[in-house]
Design a protein around this motif. Sequence first.
Motif, PDB file in Angstrom:
ATOM      1  N   TRP A 147      39.967  44.280  59.739  1.00  0.00           N
ATOM      2  CA  TRP A 147      38.583  44.764  59.803  1.00  0.00           C
ATOM      3  C   TRP A 147      38.038  44.622  61.214  1.00  0.00           C
ATOM      4  O   TRP A 147      37.367  45.536  61.730  1.00  0.00           O
ATOM      5  N   GLU A 151      36.710  47.879  63.127  1.00  0.00           N
ATOM      6  CA  GLU A 151      35.269  48.045  63.308  1.00  0.00           C
ATOM      7  C   GLU A 151      34.774  47.640  64.698  1.00  0.00           C
ATOM      8  O   GLU A 151      33.694  48.077  65.108  1.00  0.00           O
ATOM      9  N   THR A 152      35.538  46.831  65.408  1.00  0.00           N
ATOM     10  CA  THR A 152      35.045  46.249  66.651  1.00  0.00           C
ATOM     11  C   THR A 152      35.834  46.654  67.888  1.00  0.00           C
ATOM     12  O   THR A 152      35.267  46.808  68.966  1.00  0.00           O
ATOM     13  N   HIS A 172      29.749  40.949  66.243  1.00  0.00           N
ATOM     14  CA  HIS A 172      29.912  41.637  64.965  1.00  0.00           C
ATOM     15  C   HIS A 172      30.064  40.639  63.824  1.00  0.00           C
ATOM     16  O   HIS A 172      29.498  40.824  62.740  1.00  0.00           O
TER      17      HIS A 172
END
Length: 202
Positions: A147, A151-152, A172
């Motif tokens: 993840w 996402e980052t 995040h």
Amino acid sequence: SDRALVALDEFALRSVPDTHYAWAERNTAPRVPSDERQRTRLNGFLTVDLHRGLTGVQFRSRGKTGDVVFVVVLTVLRYVQQGCHWITLILDNARTHRHAMEVAARELLSEIAELAHWPDLKATTVEFLHTPPYSPALNPAEYLIHWVRQETLYHLPCTFTLQEKADRVRHHLAQAPPFTPEQMQKLLRHIYKLPKDKTVKW
């Protein structure tokens, strides 16, 4: 609860993208020089609380046994401060996670308990569970690392420095846990149904 179940795993941030692949004629090896020596890296150590979905991340310039000890001890101290007296850490079978790390972590925790006159730390049980070799799907922290990358870190400009990447990951994760407790329970049910080596204990 006075018990904590925490998964720990590592990932790396690199100063420039990997370039391990190249086109080549059939039956010949690519002749692209490696850029390994021109790259620097930060090692990220990510923890996830399997009951609450809460996360933590530490960055170290290396990924040696001593660095793992540092992260493990910080994690244990954080949970002892929260009133936990039994802490279980799930790790993979990396060389830096094995017996020498466990011994060093226990010794350091014992020293801290003595020097700080900390009875709660002395009374705390710390146990280590190791997933079988080559079975990342059995470590819940691996899913969180996926993840984080998705996402980052994906599609970042190449101008980002290692420190900027690390700050972005921290930001995040600090906003909100990526997984709710309900999602974490669903993930654990998924992992529990996966085939497991007979040597692993859950």
